[in-house]
Design a protein around this motif. Structure first.
Motif, PDB file in Angstrom:
ATOM      1  N   HIS A 120       2.672 -11.168  10.150  1.00  0.00           N
ATOM      2  CA  HIS A 120       3.549 -10.009  10.009  1.00  0.00           C
ATOM      3  C   HIS A 120       4.008  -9.752   8.582  1.00  0.00           C
ATOM      4  CE1 HIS A 120       6.399 -13.383  10.299  1.00  0.00           C
ATOM      5  NE2 HIS A 120       7.238 -12.630   9.621  1.00  0.00           N
ATOM      6  N   CYS A 121       3.897 -10.745   7.695  1.00  0.00           N
ATOM      7  CA  CYS A 121       4.597 -10.662   6.409  1.00  0.00           C
ATOM      8  C   CYS A 121       4.100  -9.521   5.524  1.00  0.00           C
ATOM      9  CB  CYS A 121       4.526 -11.995   5.671  1.00  0.00           C
ATOM     10  SG  CYS A 121       2.904 -12.455   5.052  1.00  0.00           S
ATOM     11  N   LEU A 122       2.827  -9.144   5.647  1.00  0.00           N
ATOM     12  CA  LEU A 122       2.307  -8.024   4.858  1.00  0.00           C
ATOM     13  C   LEU A 122       2.405  -6.707   5.621  1.00  0.00           C
ATOM     14  CD1 LEU A 122      -0.858  -9.639   3.212  1.00  0.00           C
ATOM     15  CD2 LEU A 122       1.526  -9.694   2.457  1.00  0.00           C
ATOM     16  N   GLU A 123       2.124  -6.767   6.898  1.00  0.00           N
ATOM     17  CA  GLU A 123       2.131  -5.537   7.691  1.00  0.00           C
ATOM     18  C   GLU A 123       3.469  -4.817   7.624  1.00  0.00           C
ATOM     19  OE1 GLU A 123       2.149  -4.242  12.348  1.00  0.00           O
ATOM     20  OE2 GLU A 123       0.813  -5.889  11.814  1.00  0.00           O
ATOM     21  N   VAL A 124       4.574  -5.568   7.694  1.00  0.00           N
ATOM     22  CA  VAL A 124       5.885  -4.914   7.747  1.00  0.00           C
ATOM     23  C   VAL A 124       6.231  -4.192   6.444  1.00  0.00           C
ATOM     24  CG1 VAL A 124       6.765  -6.527   9.471  1.00  0.00           C
ATOM     25  CG2 VAL A 124       7.147  -6.998   7.043  1.00  0.00           C
ATOM     26  N   GLN A 125       5.507  -4.497   5.370  1.00  0.00           N
ATOM     27  CA  GLN A 125       5.770  -3.813   4.096  1.00  0.00           C
ATOM     28  C   GLN A 125       5.158  -2.409   4.064  1.00  0.00           C
ATOM     29  OE1 GLN A 125       7.833  -5.518   2.497  1.00  0.00           O
ATOM     30  NE2 GLN A 125       7.425  -7.580   3.296  1.00  0.00           N
ATOM     31  N   LEU A 126       4.133  -2.191   4.858  1.00  0.00           N
ATOM     32  CA  LEU A 126       3.344  -0.971   4.708  1.00  0.00           C
ATOM     33  C   LEU A 126       4.103   0.315   5.019  1.00  0.00           C
ATOM     34  CD1 LEU A 126      -0.094  -2.234   6.055  1.00  0.00           C
ATOM     35  CD2 LEU A 126       0.678  -2.033   3.681  1.00  0.00           C
ATOM     36  N   PRO A 127       4.889   0.389   6.113  1.00  0.00           N
ATOM     37  CA  PRO A 127       5.627   1.645   6.342  1.00  0.00           C
ATOM     38  C   PRO A 127       6.574   2.003   5.193  1.00  0.00           C
ATOM     39  CG  PRO A 127       5.509   0.383   8.375  1.00  0.00           C
ATOM     40  CD  PRO A 127       4.988  -0.512   7.290  1.00  0.00           C
ATOM     41  N   PHE A 128       7.161   0.987   4.544  1.00  0.00           N
ATOM     42  CA  PHE A 128       8.014   1.279   3.384  1.00  0.00           C
ATOM     43  C   PHE A 128       7.188   1.877   2.253  1.00  0.00           C
ATOM     44  CE2 PHE A 128      11.046  -1.623   5.400  1.00  0.00           C
ATOM     45  CZ  PHE A 128      12.241  -0.955   5.158  1.00  0.00           C
ATOM     46  N   LEU A 129       6.005   1.316   1.996  1.00  0.00           N
ATOM     47  CA  LEU A 129       5.135   1.863   0.958  1.00  0.00           C
ATOM     48  C   LEU A 129       4.683   3.281   1.315  1.00  0.00           C
ATOM     49  CD1 LEU A 129       2.995  -1.315   0.212  1.00  0.00           C
ATOM     50  CD2 LEU A 129       4.499  -0.152  -1.418  1.00  0.00           C
ATOM     51  N   GLN A 130       4.373   3.506   2.593  1.00  0.00           N
ATOM     52  CA  GLN A 130       3.926   4.839   3.014  1.00  0.00           C
ATOM     53  C   GLN A 130       5.009   5.889   2.844  1.00  0.00           C
ATOM     54  OE1 GLN A 130       2.564   3.230   6.865  1.00  0.00           O
ATOM     55  NE2 GLN A 130       0.630   4.312   6.540  1.00  0.00           N
ATOM     56  N   ASN A 151       8.664   4.255  -8.735  1.00  0.00           N
ATOM     57  CA  ASN A 151       8.529   5.665  -9.072  1.00  0.00           C
ATOM     58  C   ASN A 151       7.391   6.239  -8.226  1.00  0.00           C
ATOM     59  OD1 ASN A 151       8.004   8.178 -10.146  1.00  0.00           O
ATOM     60  ND2 ASN A 151       7.836   7.479 -12.262  1.00  0.00           N
ATOM     61  N   PRO A 152       7.681   7.151  -7.298  1.00  0.00           N
ATOM     62  CA  PRO A 152       6.629   7.648  -6.401  1.00  0.00           C
ATOM     63  C   PRO A 152       5.550   8.454  -7.116  1.00  0.00           C
ATOM     64  CG  PRO A 152       8.654   8.887  -6.092  1.00  0.00           C
ATOM     65  CD  PRO A 152       8.995   7.737  -6.986  1.00  0.00           C
ATOM     66  N   ASP A 153       5.807   8.842  -8.371  1.00  0.00           N
ATOM     67  CA  ASP A 153       4.815   9.610  -9.122  1.00  0.00           C
ATOM     68  C   ASP A 153       3.921   8.738  -9.991  1.00  0.00           C
ATOM     69  OD1 ASP A 153       5.749  12.073  -8.118  1.00  0.00           O
ATOM     70  OD2 ASP A 153       7.382  12.057  -9.573  1.00  0.00           O
ATOM     71  N   LYS A 154       4.180   7.430 -10.017  1.00  0.00           N
ATOM     72  CA  LYS A 154       3.341   6.552 -10.831  1.00  0.00           C
ATOM     73  C   LYS A 154       2.038   6.273 -10.087  1.00  0.00           C
ATOM     74  CE  LYS A 154       3.039   2.060 -13.136  1.00  0.00           C
ATOM     75  NZ  LYS A 154       2.364   2.632 -14.310  1.00  0.00           N
ATOM     76  N   PRO A 155       0.892   6.521 -10.712  1.00  0.00           N
ATOM     77  CA  PRO A 155      -0.394   6.361 -10.015  1.00  0.00           C
ATOM     78  C   PRO A 155      -0.932   4.936 -10.098  1.00  0.00           C
ATOM     79  CG  PRO A 155      -0.767   7.335 -12.167  1.00  0.00           C
ATOM     80  CD  PRO A 155       0.721   7.121 -12.055  1.00  0.00           C
ATOM     81  N   TYR A 156      -0.395   4.021  -9.282  1.00  0.00           N
ATOM     82  CA  TYR A 156      -0.936   2.666  -9.249  1.00  0.00           C
ATOM     83  C   TYR A 156      -2.397   2.699  -8.790  1.00  0.00           C
ATOM     84  CZ  TYR A 156       3.801   0.750  -9.702  1.00  0.00           C
ATOM     85  OH  TYR A 156       5.053   0.427 -10.144  1.00  0.00           O
ATOM     86  N   LYS A 157      -3.221   1.846  -9.377  1.00  0.00           N
ATOM     87  CA  LYS A 157      -4.635   1.785  -8.997  1.00  0.00           C
ATOM     88  C   LYS A 157      -4.803   1.045  -7.682  1.00  0.00           C
ATOM     89  CE  LYS A 157      -9.179   0.615 -10.912  1.00  0.00           C
ATOM     90  NZ  LYS A 157      -9.898   0.112 -12.113  1.00  0.00           N
TER      91      LYS A 157
END
Length: 492
Positions: free
Chosen positions: A153-163, A87-93
């Motif tokens: 690479h295993c963590l870096e490739v996740q970041l654009p999806f999170l962004q 949910n993009p509106d959930k404010p994860y800490k």
């Protein structure tokens, strides 16, 4: 909540408070390798992959994801199915990111305590460097080795999806896990479990079968996937071992993120449901060579809606409101002010907050208890008792000095909302992990909350005996002629 495709995120370039020096930015080493380095093209690619799952996979109460980490051409579709559950509106800490090491053997874990930011073509993502340092202080198994992160690479490739899915990405905690020592994995899980709460998201990076034939991959990955769905770590390990002993070519590795997955599964309890989202292997994308494929699964770990035996429950929004009430109560107390009253419109929208029930508020700092007080009576509305107990936990717990203003940013708040107490006459009526125990004898009384059982390895008799001796002060067997009550707790 997707940003525009105009390159760097507008608010990811500040210097943070821990140093006036130039921030340390871990560069996007995998751009133009696992994904395109062109910001506009990357936005369009990730958005198109996410769009394939719009309306299909969004879930409530996502606690963790298992996501593949191959090139986007091969595994991007499966990865997108996981990120669309958020949910993009959930404010994860914060987001704890756990992945395997493809370059160095650690026999432990490496937490990136050096970087202030991780760069991607879409902008910089902030690292919760203070939390990373706290983990290294909590257990020697958590250290920092630059080589574990520099080209990984295993963590870096996740970041654009999170962004693209979340817009403003909460601070991340990058952790590379590399040990096959089960006891060490247990220790890591114990350190991380206090942070495995509704406030935080865990992202586990793993591909599955590595280079068997197409048909063998489907068979092996199905076995591994079904084991993960059970939530049982022993079944998962057994599936990995079964694949390795199958005699089929290239199945010595049927999950490169085996150790991070085990760490996650060791933190689970009965309050979690595992949802399998999608499976594909590289042969489904490109059938040029079906003799050597890589498998990709995605899973969402969902935190169950807690409901007591009498049907009392709280929504995620109501839990968030109660945590805000607790935080604001502590802050206003530290500022020498009265706590603000809850808006009547919120109480009208969420009448459960006016229910009269007991509650405990526990404060933790860096995973350690910093204060805990509560109230059993059914004489005060829930929103008021949380307000009162939050202040009391911060300033009146006789075991601790009062919480200071400079500590508040490090304090994690846990609330236990209690159901009505019920008298029992035998321990047969008491369920360990589900029930809390309240013992009363004369003018003496004491309790253990249900979650105490999750922290120790006691039998029912030991649980009650410890409570009788240490909380009530009537000796190990004093409970036998005392009044016993049980209750449940909705903990968040």
């Amino acid at each position: 909540m997707m940003n525009s495709c105009n390159g760097q995120s507008k608010d990811r370039l500040w210097t943070d408070d821990h140093s006036a020096e130039t921030p340390v930015v871990r560069p996007a080493t995998q751009a133009n390798r696992f994904y395109t380095g062109n910001p506009k093209a990357l936005c369009e690619e990730v958005d198109s992959l996410l769009a394939l799952h719009r309306g299909k996979t969004e879930a409530q109460r996502v606690a963790a994801l298992i996501v593949p980490h191959a090139g986007y051409y091969f595994s991007g579709n499966v990865a997108a199915s996981a990120y669309m559950t958020l949910n993009p509106d959930k404010p994860y800490k914060r987001i704890f990111m756990l992945g395997p090491s493809h370059h160095v053997w650690l026999d432990g874990a490496s937490v990136n305590t050096e970087a202030d930011y991780y760069a991607t073509p879409l902008g910089n993502v902030k690292v919760d460097r203070e939390m990373a340092l706290q983990l290294t202080e909590a257990d020697s198994l958590f250290g920092y080795q630059e080589a574990a992160h520099a080209k990984e690479h295993c963590l870096e490739v996740q970041l654009p999806f999170l962004q693209r899915r979340l817009g403003d990405v909460p601070p991340i905690v990058p952790i590379i896990i590399s040990t096959n020592d089960y006891q060490k994995l247990q220790r890591m899980a114990e350190v991380l479990k206090p942070y495995f709460t509704d406030e935080n998201l865990f992202v586990i990076s793993s591909d599955f079968s590595h280079y068997p034939s197409y048909d063998d991959a489907y068979e092996a990955d199905a076995l591994t996937g079904k084991a993960i769905e059970t939530g049982n770590v022993e079944q998962f390990i057994a599936a990995i071992e079964t694949n390795a002993r199958s005699g089929k070519r290239n199945l010595s590795t049927s999950a490169c993120g085996e150790f991070p997955i085990i760490t996650l599964m060791l933190m689970l309890d009965s309050c979690y449901k595992v949802k399998h989202l999608l499976y594909q292997n590289s042969g489904d994308i490109d059938n040029h060579d079906l003799s050597r494929v890589v498998g990709y699964h995605s899973f969402a770990f969902l935190r169950a809606q807690q409901e007591s035996a009498d049907g009392f429950s709280l929504t995620d929004e109501e839990k968030t409101l109660l945590k805000e009430i607790a935080y604001n109560s502590i802050k206003s107390s530290l500022d020498g002010k009265r706590a603000a009253k809850v808006d009547t419109s919120l109480l009208a929208e969420h009448p459960v907050l006016k229910e009269k029930c007991g509650a405990f508020v526990s404060l933790h700092k860096h995973g350690h208890l910093r204060g805990c007080l509560g109230h059993f009576g059914e004489d005060v509305p829930l929103h008021e008792i949380v307000n009162i107990m939050a202040r009391a936990a911060a300033s009146e717990d006789p075991r601790f000095t009062p919480v200071r203003s400079d500590e508040l940013a490090d304090i994690d708040i846990e609330i236990s909302v209690l159901t009505p107490m019920r008298r029992i006459h035998s321990l047969d009526e008491f369920e360990l992990h589900r029930h809390g125990i309240f013992i009363q004898k004369g003018r003496r009384s004491g309790t253990f909350l249900p979650q105490v059982a999750d922290e120790v390895n006691w039998t029912k008799e030991e649980f009650v005996g410890h409570c009788s001796r240490e909380k009530v002060g009537i000796g190990w067997d004093g409970w036998r002629d005392a009044e016993l009550y049980v209750y449940e707790a909705i903990v968040f």
